[in-house]
Motif scaffolding. Sequence first.
Motif, PDB file in Angstrom:
ATOM      1  N   LYS A 244      15.981 -10.579  20.259  1.00 28.42           N
ATOM      2  CA  LYS A 244      16.631 -11.609  21.294  1.00 28.42           C
ATOM      3  C   LYS A 244      17.373 -10.688  22.251  1.00 28.42           C
ATOM      4  O   LYS A 244      17.324 -11.228  23.433  1.00 28.42           O
ATOM      5  N   ALA A 245      18.192  -9.563  21.993  1.00 27.10           N
ATOM      6  CA  ALA A 245      18.634  -8.849  22.766  1.00 27.10           C
ATOM      7  C   ALA A 245      17.777  -8.136  23.766  1.00 27.10           C
ATOM      8  O   ALA A 245      18.138  -7.945  24.987  1.00 27.10           O
TER       9      ALA A 245
ATOM     10  N   TYR B 251      23.028  -6.951  27.797  1.00 32.53           N
ATOM     11  CA  TYR B 251      23.191  -7.601  26.596  1.00 32.53           C
ATOM     12  C   TYR B 251      24.408  -6.900  26.155  1.00 32.53           C
ATOM     13  O   TYR B 251      24.712  -5.408  25.894  1.00 32.53           O
TER      14      TYR B 251
ATOM     15  N   GLY C 202      22.268  -2.685  28.120  1.00 29.51           N
ATOM     16  CA  GLY C 202      22.427  -3.110  26.787  1.00 29.51           C
ATOM     17  C   GLY C 202      22.947  -2.323  25.806  1.00 29.51           C
ATOM     18  O   GLY C 202      22.974  -1.125  25.627  1.00 29.51           O
TER      19      GLY C 202
ATOM     20  N   ASN D  11      14.809  -9.005  24.677  1.00 32.25           N
ATOM     21  CA  ASN D  11      14.382  -9.833  25.495  1.00 32.25           C
ATOM     22  C   ASN D  11      15.237 -10.284  26.619  1.00 32.25           C
ATOM     23  O   ASN D  11      14.868 -10.444  27.978  1.00 32.25           O
ATOM     24  N   HIS D  12      16.414 -10.346  26.469  1.00 33.60           N
ATOM     25  CA  HIS D  12      17.308 -10.660  27.323  1.00 33.60           C
ATOM     26  C   HIS D  12      17.445  -9.600  28.382  1.00 33.60           C
ATOM     27  O   HIS D  12      17.638  -9.922  29.577  1.00 33.60           O
ATOM     28  N   VAL D  13      17.396  -8.247  27.823  1.00 32.09           N
ATOM     29  CA  VAL D  13      17.406  -7.099  28.993  1.00 32.09           C
ATOM     30  C   VAL D  13      16.362  -6.894  29.817  1.00 32.09           C
ATOM     31  O   VAL D  13      16.180  -7.018  30.923  1.00 32.09           O
TER      32      VAL D  13
ATOM     33  N   SER E  59      15.503  -4.462  35.992  1.00 30.81           N
ATOM     34  CA  SER E  59      14.831  -5.487  34.870  1.00 30.81           C
ATOM     35  C   SER E  59      13.445  -4.810  34.735  1.00 30.81           C
ATOM     36  O   SER E  59      12.630  -4.126  35.497  1.00 30.81           O
TER      37      SER E  59
ATOM     38  N   GLY F  46      27.675 -12.082  24.008  1.00 32.99           N
ATOM     39  CA  GLY F  46      26.591 -11.114  24.432  1.00 32.99           C
ATOM     40  C   GLY F  46      26.383 -10.909  25.851  1.00 32.99           C
ATOM     41  O   GLY F  46      25.373 -10.155  26.238  1.00 32.99           O
ATOM     42  N   THR F  47      27.266 -11.146  26.567  1.00 30.58           N
ATOM     43  CA  THR F  47      26.955 -10.606  28.055  1.00 30.58           C
ATOM     44  C   THR F  47      28.280 -10.584  28.964  1.00 30.58           C
ATOM     45  O   THR F  47      29.488 -10.972  28.261  1.00 30.58           O
TER      46      THR F  47
ATOM     47  N   GLY G 105      18.867  -9.140  32.182  1.00 30.85           N
ATOM     48  CA  GLY G 105      20.215  -9.548  31.895  1.00 30.85           C
ATOM     49  C   GLY G 105      20.873  -8.140  31.435  1.00 30.85           C
ATOM     50  O   GLY G 105      20.131  -6.989  31.287  1.00 30.85           O
TER      51      GLY G 105
ATOM     52  N   GLY H 124      14.505  -9.735  30.704  1.00 29.00           N
ATOM     53  CA  GLY H 124      14.691 -10.631  31.459  1.00 29.00           C
ATOM     54  C   GLY H 124      15.514 -10.452  32.759  1.00 29.00           C
ATOM     55  O   GLY H 124      15.670 -11.159  33.533  1.00 29.00           O
TER      56      GLY H 124
END
Length: 237
Positions: A124-125, A135, A111, A127-129, A3, A148-149, A133, A131
């Motif tokens: 948004k994608a 994507y 991602g 930001n997800h990464v 992350s 998305g996941t 995550g 964090g």
Amino acid sequence: MTSVSPSAGVEKARVLIADDHPLFRTAMHNVIDAVYHDAEFIEASDLDEMMSLAAGAELDLVVLDLNIPGATGFCGLVQLRNELPNVPVVVVSADEGADVAHDAITYGAVGYIPKSLTMDAMVKALNHVIGGGVYLPPTDAKDGKRKGTLSEKDLRFAERVESLSAQQRVVLQMLVEGRPNKQIAYLLDVTESTVKAHVSAILRKLDVQSRTQAVICAGKLSLQAPHHPLSERSVRH
């Protein structure tokens, strides 16, 4: 999965954008600025330039077009992950195929963002990464998969695949193709004993008991070979 965090006013985030289209690179500046707020950009327009800039670089993120000139299949991603194992790589591509997206995650991306997404969706994608995550683009509702996941089970396996070295991923790819050790050794220009050592390490890291189990598990993530097999010359030890 690794992350990353936006720079908290101390140092600018350093982002490498590898894409041969100047207009798209400019568009990605806006997307990344919305996430990192005043990032420093490094740009590459082909595989050789990307690897030259990546060598020894301190980066916070790489945005990679799978089809960057000089790359075949996933070889650009594999080389990049081998050079920068601790730097998150987000793949951007005009290819919206679900198998390609899953394969990119299998080969170490955090991602996969289709170029057709809106700017807001790309933000948004990312930001997800950031964090922590992984994507993937939304799938059809009829598939019954989370949009998305990855599913938790697939995510755990993808993380185990990511723990493989670049060379081990190539060997796993060839196992999925059904190639015997002797042929793998020939294609990679190594000894059969080296291939056997790689296979043993793969089984241990993937937490499976046999190469058949490894192939079945890899198949669940649609692990496929690039159009042209990777060779020892294209993957660093």
